[in-house]
Write an enzyme that holds these catalytic residues in place. Structure first.
Site, PDB file in Angstrom:
ATOM      1  N   ASP A   1       2.744   6.372   4.854  1.00  0.00           N
ATOM      2  CA  ASP A   1       2.986   5.282   3.912  1.00  0.00           C
ATOM      3  C   ASP A   1       1.737   4.420   3.789  1.00  0.00           C
ATOM      4  O   ASP A   1       0.785   4.563   4.562  1.00  0.00           O
ATOM      5  CB  ASP A   1       4.176   4.450   4.402  1.00  0.00           C
TER       6      ASP A   1
ATOM      7  N   GLU B   1      -2.360   4.422  -0.248  1.00  0.00           N
ATOM      8  CA  GLU B   1      -3.058   4.441  -1.541  1.00  0.00           C
ATOM      9  C   GLU B   1      -4.589   4.302  -1.413  1.00  0.00           C
ATOM     10  O   GLU B   1      -5.270   4.882  -2.278  1.00  0.00           O
ATOM     11  CB  GLU B   1      -2.497   3.336  -2.452  1.00  0.00           C
TER      12      GLU B   1
ATOM     13  N   ASP C   1       8.809   2.573  -3.911  1.00  0.00           N
ATOM     14  CA  ASP C   1       9.746   1.462  -3.718  1.00  0.00           C
ATOM     15  C   ASP C   1      10.498   1.143  -5.002  1.00  0.00           C
ATOM     16  O   ASP C   1      10.192   0.171  -5.713  1.00  0.00           O
ATOM     17  CB  ASP C   1       8.983   0.239  -3.212  1.00  0.00           C
TER      18      ASP C   1
END
Length: 796
Positions: free
Chosen positions: A394, A397, A488
């Site tokens: 997670d 990015e 999300d």
């Protein structure tokens, strides 16, 4: 960009112009590479020297011979199924298939370069003609309908919270599309990790324009003529997904907020007490000490290995979250090692770049370097030794809430990049240094490097097991290492509906193992939304319930009845169809084809199928048409050409419908409308509380009898790399006779004595041979055969 003369080699054509070049290669059958270098003069190399370039995405192919001829002011390249014609002068080219049908036409290529501090700024553009009747699908994880024509997208992996039905960009950047016109398909992949944009006939309805902040436009084009051909070729180039462990296809439960080992135990007990299937529980950031990656908070999780063993006794694996940010803390081994070995991303000034993430001041491993990937992968050893089943990647990015020693505020760049010190979204600045590269170039590849390093380490550290990774961010080729979920989302009906075309777009872009947070990560879900979302996701490869702190608990029993019972029915349906899902995951691993497919994938000439945004195919033959809007007890369904058997909830069948046709179908809250194509075969088993083996102890075949019947089943132990078995069914009707034959490859024997065939469409049989027993029930011929059966014949 002008082209004036050529260098011809057996496997390469290089066209040269003033400060520019076009390199053409033929890496795979039906694939051409067109590497445009419109700013060659500004790259620091000699005028007739191409800079070296490695690809993060491309793993397949090798230069193949091409036939190159110069004919009256153009160069003609023949490469099997593709023909390329490049015009002398302004760079324009035309791509045709072997039958001389034009697939694509490039109208112009331009490149701007401006010397600047700390680095030269580039802006490269390529324009394609966009015929009015051409549709554009794919583009990875993007919002909108299946056909993205008329939209504009940015490729810049971004941590977005919350995101909305029109939010762009999101977490993944996969610059690939599949074009479809008059029933024929072709594809294009822009292999550039630099920040890029695409205008899909939005500003100009006759033109599709790619833009990159890099000095090149490295394009791969793919022949069809069918959508399946394009996707096969694209995944042959960028890689197939590995076959995952069976347990990862089971039900998964997660929450940002399972703070202790006792809470994890209570969740597992809740599932078992309510007779709900479950195979996996995720551990979010609360398992860490001070949010330091690869640590345990021993107050909350005093004995992780014991917790993992307890979960395993209930058939449940634990999957902890792994974030890339490494806390700046003296004595903390990953920080000390990474700093000592120069493994972290640096600022333009050369300092270790520090940003605030969950552990506050933190550094970022430079996953663009193989030695950093290997180091990072090795850090998973302790978690594997503690019995963790997989890992959840997670914030990759990469995400940064604030920067400590670089740009101090986020400025969203909406136009050309004019300031390399800027930060676009909650991430690192454009000018951050990854070795000799800038973040502007490698940002979109960051998560791919993290996944690569983790996957390869798991193969070495636990060679008897198949790795399971789930990632939020990625680039083209991410399918080689990890499953993907869409980030999300929120407990909105619009997000439920939007999840279907988004996952279909990912599948067309090579990413088969996908899913969404059920019934939304943020917000407040209702019992109705829970059930409808579970129904819609019943055949998604990844099936995970996940929610955020500050939102109501959303394990199925929290909603009470009737929703608990309806949720149990969906979970049991999920476990019944695991033989089919597992087989399709194996097909994805072998051929690169998606598990979830838009209707147009197998009906490319059907304009109505192109706009069926809230339906999907599982493989070729099972059509899923869930209810995705509130308060509805019926829905409009489009069935494409062919004969379709209604099998709601895989229960008693309805009357066959002939497509193409629009139908109004009853679908009360407990009903998931399913349809089996004539000639299709669906393998199912009995539900269980958790998975064990993919050598199914009980097996039933749903067969929609027709003139030609085809089906396949892949079986193995469900994990590891041992022996396997593939069963193929072939048959059909002719006159008043139906014959079905079985052929088996592989010596593995499944632990079953009999199999059951449900032959839909044979309501009045006169005689059945090759059966142990048979009868007619609910209008279906039910045939019991020995497990070693080879042939049955039905006279009707």
């Amino acid at each position: 960009m002008h082209l004036e003369d050529a260098s011809v080699e057996p496997t390469r054509l290089t066209l040269w112009g003033p400060g520019a070049a076009l390199e053409v290669q033929h890496p795979l059958p039906g694939v051409l590479r067109l590497r445009h270098l419109p700013s060659l003069l500004h790259t620091g190399f000699a005028p007739r020297e191409l800079p070296p370039k490695d690809s993060w995405a491309v793993v397949g192919g090798a230069p193949r011979p091409m036939d190159v001829r110069e004919e009256g002011g153009l160069w003609r390249v023949s490469a099997g199924e593709l023909v390329l014609e490049v015009q002398r002068g302004p760079c324009t080219w035309r791509l045709s298939d072997a039958q001389e049908r034009v697939l694509a036409r490039c109208e112009w290529v331009t490149g701007d370069a401006a010397t600047d501090y700390p680095a030269t700024r580039f802006h490269s553009r390529l324009a394609l003609h966009a015929p009015q009747d051409e549709a554009y699908l794919g583009f990875g994880e993007k919002v909108g309908p299946l056909d993205k024509r008329g939209m504009r997208f940015v490729f810049w992996n971004t941590d977005v919270l919350p995101h909305h039905p029109d939010t762009d960009p999101l977490y993944q950047s996969i610059p690939f599309f599949l074009a479809l016109r008059q029933g024929r398909a072709w594809g294009l992949f822009l292999d550039e990790t630099w920040r890029s944009e695409v205008d899909v006939a939005a500003a100009d309805p006759h033109r599709l324009v790619w833009e990159s902040r890099g000095p090149e436009l490295d394009v791969y084009v793919f022949a069809g003529p069918h959508p399946e051909d394009v996707v096969r070729r694209y995944t042959a180039l960028t890689g197939h997904p590995p076959l995952p462990p069976l347990w990862s296809l089971g039900a998964q439960q997660s929450r940002w907020g399972y703070e202790t080992a006792d809470e994890v135990r209570s969740i597992i007990r809740g599932y078992r007490a309510h007779r709900l299937p479950l195979d996996c529980v995720y551990l979010d950031i609360d398992h860490m000490e001070a949010y330091k990656v690869f640590t345990w908070d021993r107050t909350r999780f005093p004995d992780p290995a014991h917790t993992a063993r307890e979960a395993a006794e209930q058939g449940v694996r634990l999957v902890p979250i792994i974030d890339p940010a490494v806390k700046e803390e003296p004595g903390y081994a990953p920080w000390e090692e990474g700093r000592a070995r120069d493994f972290f991303v640096r600022t333009d000034r050369g300092e270790v770049l520090l940003g605030d993430v969950w552990p506050l001041r933190a550094a970022y491993p430079d996953f663009t370097r193989p030695e950093v990937q290997a180091w990072w992968g090795g850090l998973h050893r302790g978690f594997l030794d503690a019995g963790m089943g997989g890992f959840w990647l997670d914030m990759n990015e990469p995400s940064s809430f604030a920067l400590r020693n670089a740009a101090q505020s986020f400025k969203v760049v909406t136009g050309p990049a004019t300031d390399l010190g800027r930060v676009e979204g909650p991430t690192l600045p454009y000018d951050a240094r990854h070795g000799a590269r800038r973040h502007l170039e490698v940002h979109n590849a960051y998560a791919l490097g993290m996944a690569n390093g983790t996957f390869e380490a798991l193969r070495q550290l636990a060679p008897e097991r198949r790795p399971f990774l789930l990632t939020r961010a990625g680039y083209a080729g991410i399918q080689r290492y990890a499953a993907v979920w869409t980030g999300d989302n929120s407990s909105w009906w619009t997000h439920l509906e939007a999840s279907i075309p988004m996952l279909l777009g990912l599948g067309l872009s090579g990413v088969s193992f996908t899913g969404v947070d059920i019934p939304g990560f943020l917000g407040r879900a209702t019992g109705e939304l829970l059930v409808r979302w579970m129904q819609a996701a019943a055949f998604f490869p990844l099936f995970r319930n996940h929610s955020a702190k500050g939102t109501p608990l959303q394990e199925p029993w929290r909603f009470g009845e009737p929703y608990l019972s309806l949720a149990r029915e969906v979970l049991e349906l999920r476990y019944r169809v695991l033989p089919t899902l597992y087989t399709l995951m194996h097909e994805a691993a072998e051929l690169g084809l998606p598990v979830l497919r838009p209707l147009v994938f197998h009906a490319p000439e059907d304009a109505e199928a192109l706009h069926a945004n809230d339906e999907y195919l599982v493989g070729r033959d099972l059509l899923v048409t869930p209810v995705v809007r509130p308060g509805q007890a019926r829905r409009s369904v489009y069935v494409p050409r062919g004969r379709w058997l209604p099998l709601p909830n895989l229960g008693p069948p309805g009357s066959v419908r002939e497509g193409p046709e629009h139908l109004l179908v009853e679908a009360p809250l407990g009903t998931l409308p399913l349809w089996l194509r004539e000639g299709g075969v669906l393998a199912v088993t009995e539900p269980a509380l958790h998975t064990t083996t993919a050598l199914w102890p009980e097996l039933t075949w749903h067969v929609h009898v027709g003139p030609e019947v085809k089906g396949v089943l892949y079986e193995d132990a469900g994990d590891g790399y041992g022996a396997a078995r593939r069963t193929r069914l072939r048959g059909g009707t002719e006159g008043g006779r139906f014959v079905l034959e079985r052929h088996v490859e592989g010596a593995v024997s499944p632990p079953r004595d009999t199999e059951t065939l449900l032959l839909h469409g044979l309501t009045q049989p006169r005689e059945v041979t090759g059966a142990r027993a048979w009868d007619v029930e609910d209008g279906t011929l039910r045939v019991v055969v020995d497990a070693a059966w080879e042939r049955i014949e039905v006279l009707f």
